[in-house]
Scaffold this active site. Structure first.
Site, short mmCIF file in Angstrom:
data_model
loop_
_atom_site.label_atom_id
_atom_site.label_comp_id
_atom_site.label_asym_id
_atom_site.label_seq_id
_atom_site.Cartn_x
_atom_site.Cartn_y
_atom_site.Cartn_z
N GLY A 52 0.68 -1.16 0.13
CA GLY A 52 -0.01 -0.04 -0.07
C GLY A 52 0.77 1.22 -0.04
N GLY A 54 0.93 3.25 -2.41
CA GLY A 54 0.28 4.34 -3.00
C GLY A 54 -0.88 4.88 -1.83
N ILE A 184 15.56 -6.30 -9.27
CA ILE A 184 16.63 -6.15 -10.42
C ILE A 184 16.06 -5.00 -11.17
CG2 ILE A 184 17.57 -6.61 -12.73
CD1 ILE A 184 18.02 -9.50 -11.68
N CYS A 417 -18.85 4.11 -21.04
CA CYS A 417 -18.11 3.62 -22.16
C CYS A 417 -18.67 2.70 -22.98
CB CYS A 417 -16.71 3.69 -21.75
SG CYS A 417 -15.59 3.83 -23.14
N HIS A 543 -15.62 8.42 -19.11
CA HIS A 543 -15.53 7.59 -17.71
C HIS A 543 -15.66 8.81 -16.56
CE1 HIS A 543 -13.72 4.00 -19.27
NE2 HIS A 543 -13.39 4.66 -20.27
N GLU A 545 -16.16 7.92 -13.53
CA GLU A 545 -15.42 7.40 -12.30
C GLU A 545 -14.02 8.04 -12.18
OE1 GLU A 545 -15.99 5.76 -14.97
OE2 GLU A 545 -14.43 4.31 -15.65
N1 GLN Z 1 -13.92 -1.17 -26.29
C1 GLN Z 1 -14.82 -0.02 -26.39
C2 GLN Z 1 -14.14 0.96 -27.30
O1 GLN Z 1 -12.87 0.88 -27.75
C3 GLN Z 1 -15.17 0.64 -25.06
C4 GLN Z 1 -13.88 1.10 -24.14
C5 GLN Z 1 -14.08 1.17 -22.90
O2 GLN Z 1 -15.00 0.76 -22.24
N2 GLN Z 1 -13.23 2.01 -22.07
O3 GLN Z 1 -14.60 1.85 -27.84
#
Ligand code: GLN
Length: 567
Positions: A52, A54, A184, A417, A543, A545
């Protein structure tokens, strides 16, 4: 009232006008001579991986930030991939994407979530990147006939990458060195730290070594020997650790601290316990109780009389630990046996849940196992659903079934996505009647590629770093759920994909109720979809998130949790 931090700032301003950096005598005294006296903290790890580092780095960053310092955190990864973009999430967990489109280690997600500030390309360096730069220079003839070697050429490039962040005006740069001391692969990094410590001079850098105290149940003891060995191994490379952070399952006694101090050449107060806690968000507070931040500031000769302000953080923790409501959300994906693959999504639910005094329980559903017959059983009792991002065709049909289930049963659904692409395919097949509708990613020959490759992507051959990446603008239409959720017409969100909604079909979709609520103002690409007459059926090509932090939970996750509560 003028405190030490104020005095420190005044010195900084004077220094900016008084640049002595050309004088070789100042090499060991950069304190008052450099333009900005950035301090460097190196975090190394010993005994085992996965201790951990990070989280400890992010926690320290938060503690220092809460005392008014401008802090950033960097990760050096000793593997030869240029970035983790081409790595299977089973290998290395989620690939995290920054505003400027770098595909990075998931630790950068922790840094952003804890510090509530953006990282960039410069915050993640790999051995692959280091060698690529050095080899490119060699091909250009930049080394003027010299033999190119690990020392000094590779180590110089590593040092340049560490120091590059100082240009961004940080007071403190925390550099986490991936891997374990003695590997290494890590050697050139450890050697670079040794050189940098000498070059930076006293009080301008320090090393925090994270180690493990294993517990032997048979003798009922915590053992210090592995830690002694790893500190000694660091010393063999010319580095003396200044602080030891000890991961442990049991409380460390005074005697153990004294023993570690004696064998590892550090003051006893610099031996910090990092005991297992129920949530990573508790770690900064545990470290603060032991004055970890004060120990660090002392080592760096920095002032520490500005009280640290963790009021909001503590408030978040209180809400997170004492929820008044509970919802269960199904996370439909294909990497469900390894939850690190969806790290940012899981964390975004924690932030959003706490903001709503709601415990969000995630039900991990492997889409590869979903069939028409077991759908109802798999989703029995859920309050909401999220269809995860992903690549490749494994588990796709199961995700399509899940989207249909959420649409027909009015279950709040957020598709991210690939999730949005799945919602598109499902709608095309089952509502528009285009039975063979698919994404060009999964079926190149389909007559109805409702998700297709962008024109710019058609001639791309290389896999690494060639997707649509990083922050892109999106404009939300009036009278949509999304504009209500964001409270703003113009947003930017981070992307990572090759395929897009095929706008040739948009009219047909919109006439049937699935409409584009957000469009990229420059490219006109469809970025978001919403379904009419459904409490919450939203797909986003980006995204969200990646942008959720403890201080700023993402509005879309907050809205999904609210919708799930209302269900
Ligand atoms: N595979 C899909 C694309 O390339 C979605 C990618 C994702 O969900 N990040 O468009």
């Amino acid at each position: 009232m003028i405190n030490d931090v104020a005095i420190y700032r005044i010195f900084e301003i004077i220094n900016r006008f008084w640049d002595f950096s050309q004088n070789p005598l100042t090499l060991h005294k950069p304190n008052l001579m450099s333009k900005k006296n950035t301090k460097y903290i190196f975090v190394t790890g010993g005994v085992t991986s996965s201790l951990g580092k990070g989280i400890v780095s992010a926690s320290l960053g938060l503690l220092l930030k809460s005392r008014g310092f401008n802090v950033t955190i960097q990760k050096l990864d000793p593997y030869i991939n240029i970035d983790p973009g081409t790595l299977n999430p089973y290998e290395h967990g989620e690939c995290y994407v920054t505003e400027d489109g770098a595909e990075t280690d998931l630790d950068l997600g922790h840094y952003e979530r804890f510090l509530d500030s953006a990282t960039s390309q410069n915050n993640n360096v790999t051995t692959g990147k280091i060698y690529q730069t050095v080899i490119e220079k060699e091909r250009k003839g930049d080394f003027l006939g010299k033999t190119v070697q690990v020392i000094p050429h590779i180590t110089n490039e590593i040092k340049r990458r560490i120091k590059i962040l100082a240009k961004e005006n940080y007071d403190i740069i925390i550099t986490e060195i991936g891997g374990t001391v003695g590997d290494i692969e890590s050697l050139p990094y450890i050697e670079s730290v040794r050189q940098l410590r000498w070059e930076l001079g006293e009080n301008n850098s320090m090393v925090i070594h994270l180690t493990l105290l294993p517990y032997l149940a048979a003798s009922g003891e915590l053992k210090t020997k592995p830690s002694q060995h790893s500190v000694r191994q660091l010393m063999e490379s010319g580095i003396q650790a200044d602080v030891l952070v000890c991961r442990t399952e049991h409380k460390i006694t005074k005697e153990i601290k004294a023993k570690l101090a004696q064998f590892c050449n550090v003051p006893a107060e610099n031996v910090i316990e990092s005991i297992d806690v129920e949530t990573i968000y508790q770690v900064p507070l545990e470290l603060q109780k032991q004055k970890f931040d004060e120990v660090v500031l002392k080592e760096l000769a920095l002032p520490f009389n500005q009280e640290s302000d963790l009021k909001d953080w503590k408030n978040f923790l209180k809400k997170y630990k004492n929820p008044k409501k509970k919802v269960e959300i199904a996370l439909v994906g294909k990497y469900v046996s390894l939850q690190d693959s969806y790290k940012s999504i899981a964390e975004a639910f924690i932030h959003a849940g706490a903001s709503q005094d709601t415990e969000v329980k995630l039900r991990w559903v492997y889409s590869g196992d979903l069939t028409e017959e077991n759908l109802a059983e798999n989703f029995n009792g859920i309050d909401g659903m999220l269809i995860a991002p992903g690549f490749g065709d494994r588990g796709i049909e199961g995700k399509i079934l899940a989207a249909k289930f959420a649409r027909e049963n009015k279950i709040p659904l957020l598709g991210i996505c690939l999730g949005m692409q799945i919602m598109t395919i499902e709608f095309a097949r089952n509502v528009l009647g285009l039975k063979d509708a698919n994404s060009a990613e999964f079926d190149l020959t389909t007559k109805n590629p409702v998700i297709s490759l962008m024109e710019e992507q058609k001639n791309v051959v290389d896999k690494g770093g060639t997707m649509r990446l990083g922050a892109w603008k999106c404009q939300l239409k009036p009278h949509t759920k999304l504009i209500e959720i964001y409270g703003n017409k113009n947003i930017t969100e981070r992307h990572r994909h090759r395929y897009e909604f095929n706008s040739d079909y948009l009219d047909d979709f919109e006439k049937n109720g699935l409409y584009a609520s957000g469009i990229n103002p420059d490219t006109k690409l469809v970025e978001t979809l919403e379904l009419r007459n459904h409490p919450f059926y939203i797909g986003v090509q980006y995204h969200p998130e990646y942008k959720s932090t403890v201080a700023t939970p993402h509005p879309l996750f907050v809205a999904l949790v609210k919708a799930a509560t209302e269900k």
